[in-house]
Scaffold this motif. Structure first.
Motif, short mmCIF file in Angstrom:
data_model
loop_
_atom_site.label_atom_id
_atom_site.label_comp_id
_atom_site.label_asym_id
_atom_site.label_seq_id
_atom_site.Cartn_x
_atom_site.Cartn_y
_atom_site.Cartn_z
N VAL A 102 0.82 -1.21 0.00
CA VAL A 102 0.00 0.00 0.00
C VAL A 102 0.85 1.26 0.00
CG1 VAL A 102 -1.61 1.36 1.40
CG2 VAL A 102 -2.01 -1.08 1.06
N GLU A 103 1.95 1.23 0.76
CA GLU A 103 2.77 2.41 0.93
C GLU A 103 3.54 2.82 -0.33
OE1 GLU A 103 2.12 0.46 4.87
OE2 GLU A 103 2.67 -0.21 2.85
N LYS A 104 3.54 1.98 -1.34
CA LYS A 104 4.27 2.29 -2.56
C LYS A 104 3.56 3.33 -3.45
CE LYS A 104 6.88 -2.00 -3.13
NZ LYS A 104 7.15 -3.18 -4.00
N TYR A 105 2.32 3.67 -3.08
CA TYR A 105 1.51 4.54 -3.95
C TYR A 105 0.75 5.58 -3.15
CZ TYR A 105 2.23 0.41 -6.88
OH TYR A 105 2.80 -0.64 -7.55
N THR A 106 0.36 6.64 -3.84
CA THR A 106 -0.74 7.48 -3.37
C THR A 106 -1.94 7.13 -4.25
OG1 THR A 106 -0.10 9.30 -4.84
CG2 THR A 106 0.79 9.31 -2.60
N TYR A 107 -3.14 7.51 -3.81
CA TYR A 107 -4.34 6.97 -4.43
C TYR A 107 -5.37 8.05 -4.74
CZ TYR A 107 -2.37 2.63 -2.67
OH TYR A 107 -1.52 1.58 -2.40
N LYS A 108 -6.22 7.71 -5.69
CA LYS A 108 -7.37 8.56 -6.00
C LYS A 108 -8.54 7.67 -6.44
CE LYS A 108 -8.90 12.33 -9.05
NZ LYS A 108 -8.51 13.21 -10.18
N TYR A 109 -9.63 7.77 -5.71
CA TYR A 109 -10.85 7.03 -6.05
C TYR A 109 -11.52 7.71 -7.25
CZ TYR A 109 -15.55 5.05 -5.52
OH TYR A 109 -16.75 4.42 -5.75
N ILE A 110 -11.85 6.92 -8.27
CA ILE A 110 -12.46 7.48 -9.48
C ILE A 110 -13.96 7.25 -9.50
CG2 ILE A 110 -12.45 7.50 -12.00
CD1 ILE A 110 -9.90 8.58 -10.68
N LYS A 111 -14.37 5.99 -9.52
CA LYS A 111 -15.80 5.70 -9.54
C LYS A 111 -16.02 4.22 -9.25
CE LYS A 111 -16.27 4.72 -14.50
NZ LYS A 111 -17.00 5.06 -15.74
N GLU A 112 -17.28 3.85 -9.17
CA GLU A 112 -17.67 2.46 -8.92
C GLU A 112 -18.68 2.04 -9.98
OE1 GLU A 112 -20.30 0.39 -5.43
OE2 GLU A 112 -18.56 1.55 -4.75
N PHE A 113 -18.60 0.76 -10.42
CA PHE A 113 -19.58 0.25 -11.38
C PHE A 113 -19.83 -1.22 -11.07
CE2 PHE A 113 -15.52 -0.80 -13.20
CZ PHE A 113 -15.71 -1.99 -13.88
N THR A 114 -20.78 -1.82 -11.74
CA THR A 114 -21.14 -3.21 -11.51
C THR A 114 -20.65 -4.08 -12.66
OG1 THR A 114 -23.12 -2.56 -10.27
CG2 THR A 114 -23.04 -4.82 -11.09
N LEU A 115 -19.98 -5.19 -12.30
CA LEU A 115 -19.47 -6.14 -13.28
C LEU A 115 -19.90 -7.54 -12.88
CD1 LEU A 115 -17.62 -6.77 -15.74
CD2 LEU A 115 -15.74 -7.01 -14.10
N ASP A 116 -20.75 -8.16 -13.71
CA ASP A 116 -21.25 -9.51 -13.43
C ASP A 116 -21.85 -9.61 -12.03
OD1 ASP A 116 -20.34 -10.34 -15.93
OD2 ASP A 116 -18.39 -10.93 -15.16
N GLY A 117 -22.55 -8.54 -11.62
CA GLY A 117 -23.23 -8.53 -10.33
C GLY A 117 -22.39 -8.07 -9.16
N ASP A 118 -21.08 -7.88 -9.37
CA ASP A 118 -20.19 -7.43 -8.30
C ASP A 118 -19.88 -5.94 -8.45
OD1 ASP A 118 -20.02 -9.97 -7.23
OD2 ASP A 118 -18.18 -10.48 -8.31
N ARG A 119 -19.69 -5.28 -7.32
CA ARG A 119 -19.28 -3.88 -7.33
C ARG A 119 -17.77 -3.80 -7.54
NH1 ARG A 119 -19.77 -1.73 -2.21
NH2 ARG A 119 -19.56 -3.88 -1.47
N VAL A 120 -17.36 -2.99 -8.50
CA VAL A 120 -15.95 -2.82 -8.81
C VAL A 120 -15.59 -1.34 -8.69
CG1 VAL A 120 -14.17 -3.03 -10.59
CG2 VAL A 120 -15.90 -4.82 -10.33
N ALA A 121 -14.52 -1.04 -7.95
CA ALA A 121 -14.06 0.33 -7.78
C ALA A 121 -12.84 0.57 -8.66
CB ALA A 121 -13.71 0.61 -6.33
N ILE A 122 -12.83 1.71 -9.34
CA ILE A 122 -11.68 2.11 -10.14
C ILE A 122 -10.84 3.08 -9.31
CG2 ILE A 122 -10.90 3.23 -12.26
CD1 ILE A 122 -13.51 2.44 -13.56
N ILE A 123 -9.58 2.72 -9.10
CA ILE A 123 -8.67 3.51 -8.28
C ILE A 123 -7.42 3.85 -9.07
CG2 ILE A 123 -7.38 3.60 -6.11
CD1 ILE A 123 -10.37 3.24 -5.66
N GLU A 124 -7.04 5.12 -9.07
CA GLU A 124 -5.76 5.49 -9.65
C GLU A 124 -4.67 5.38 -8.58
OE1 GLU A 124 -5.88 9.31 -11.51
OE2 GLU A 124 -7.08 8.59 -13.21
#
Length: 257
Positions: A138-160
Motif C-alpha cells: 500500500v505504501e508504494k503509492y498514493t491513491y485517487k478514487y475514481i468511480k464504482e460500477f457493476t461487473l457480473d453482479g459485483d461492485r468494482v471500484a476504479i482507483i488510480e
C-alpha cells in the motif's frame, strides 16, 4: 466574488482529499484481505507472443514468503527450456524503500544485483518489468478514487495509483478492485512516464484457497505500444509450505537450478 472563489477552492480541495482517502481505504482493505497466507509455492507457464504472433513458452517455479511489517520475499526459477534453465530471480519487496532484487545467470555463474534505475526494464523478454515482480504494498503509492460500477453482479471500484518511487517506470496505474470478492484486483492499466497507456494486465480465472486467499489462474498482459503479449498460467498452488527465510538468500539463487 473573492468569497465565492475561495469557497469553490475549498470544495475542490475537500473533494480531492475525500477521493484520496477513499482510494487508500480500498487499497488497505485489499491488503488486509490477503494477510496471513504465510507462504506458498506455485508452478507457472510463461507464454510470450511477439508482434508477429509467434509464441515461445517457458516453465517456471515460484515461491513466496509473507514478511511481517514489510513486503514479501519471492523466488522465481526457470526450469525450461534449456537456454534459460537455472536462471533465478530473488526479490525482497519493501513497503517504502526500493525493492532489493538479484538475478542469477547460470551461463556466467554470477549473481547480478538489479539497480533501482533499471527496474522499469523488461524481465526475461516478457511484458513484465522488474518493478512488477515485487509485492504491491500500500505504501508504494498514493491513491485517487475514481468511480464504482457493476461487473457480473459485483461492485468494482476504479482507483488510480501513483508510484511514490521517482524511479518508477510508470506515471500511474488504474486498478480495478472487486469490492464484493475480497477486494481482489481484476485488471490494472499501466501508464508510462509520459502519461500514455503502456500495457494492461488482466487477472483471470480466480480461485479461492484456504477459504480466504484469492489467486488468479492466469495473468494476461498486452503491451499497447509494442503489440507484444505475455501470459502467466498458474498451477499447483501449495499454501503454507515449509518455506523459510533460508530459502531466500543469494546462495539459494545459485542452488535453485
Amino acid at each position: 466574488m473573492k468569497y465565492l472563489f475561495f469557497m469553490v477552492i475549498a470544495v475542490f480541495a475537500s473533494t480531492a482529499i475525500t477521493a484520496q482517502n477513499k482510494g487508500l481505504e480500498v487499497a488497505k482493505a485489499a491488503e488486509n484481505a490477503d494477510v496471513g497466507f504465510e507462504s506458498y509455492a506455485v508452478d507457472l507457464k510463461m507464454i510470450l507472443k511477439n508482434a508477429n504472433g509467434q509464441e515461445s513458452t517457458r516453465e517456471i517455479s515460484s515461491k513466496i514468503l509473507e514478511v511481517a511489517n514489510d513486503g514479501d520475499k519471492s523466488m522465481i526459477t526457470f526450469e525450461n527450456p534449456r537456454d534459460v534453465k537455472g536462471t533465478a530471480m530473488l526479490t525482497f519487496s519493501h513497503k517504502t524503500d526500493s525493492d532489493d532484487q538479484w538475478l542469477f545467470l547460470p551461463s556466467i555463474k554470477r549473481v547480478k544485483r538489479i539497480s533501482s534505475s533499471n527496474k522499469s526494464g523488461p524481465f526475461m523478454g516478457s511484458e513484465l518489468s522488474y518493478e512488477d515482480l515485487g509485492s504491491q504494498e500500500v505504501e508504494k503509492y498514493t491513491y485517487k478514487y475514481i468511480k464504482e460500477f457493476t461487473l457480473d453482479g459485483d461492485r468494482v471500484a476504479i482507483i488510480e495509483r501513483y508510484p511514490v518511487d521517482e524511479k518508477s517506470g510508470y506515471s500511474k496505474h488504474i486498478a480495478y478492485y472487486n469490492l464484493d470478492q475480497s477486494y481482489r484486483v481484476e485488471k490494472v492499466e499501466y501508464f508510462d512516464r509520459k502519461g500514455a497507456l503502456l500495457k494492461t494486465m488482466k487477472h483471470l480465472d480466480y480461485k479461492k484457497f484456504k477459504g480466504k486467499y484469492w489467486r488468479p489462474g492466469e495473468l494476461y498482459v498486452v503491451n499497447h505500444q509494442s503489440n507484444k503479449e505475455t501470459r502467466l498460467v498458474f498451477s499447483n498452488f501449495n499454501f503454507k509450505t515449509k518455506i523459510t527465510e533460508e530459502d531466500f538468500t543469494q546462495n539459494s539463487l545459485k542452488r535453485a537450478n
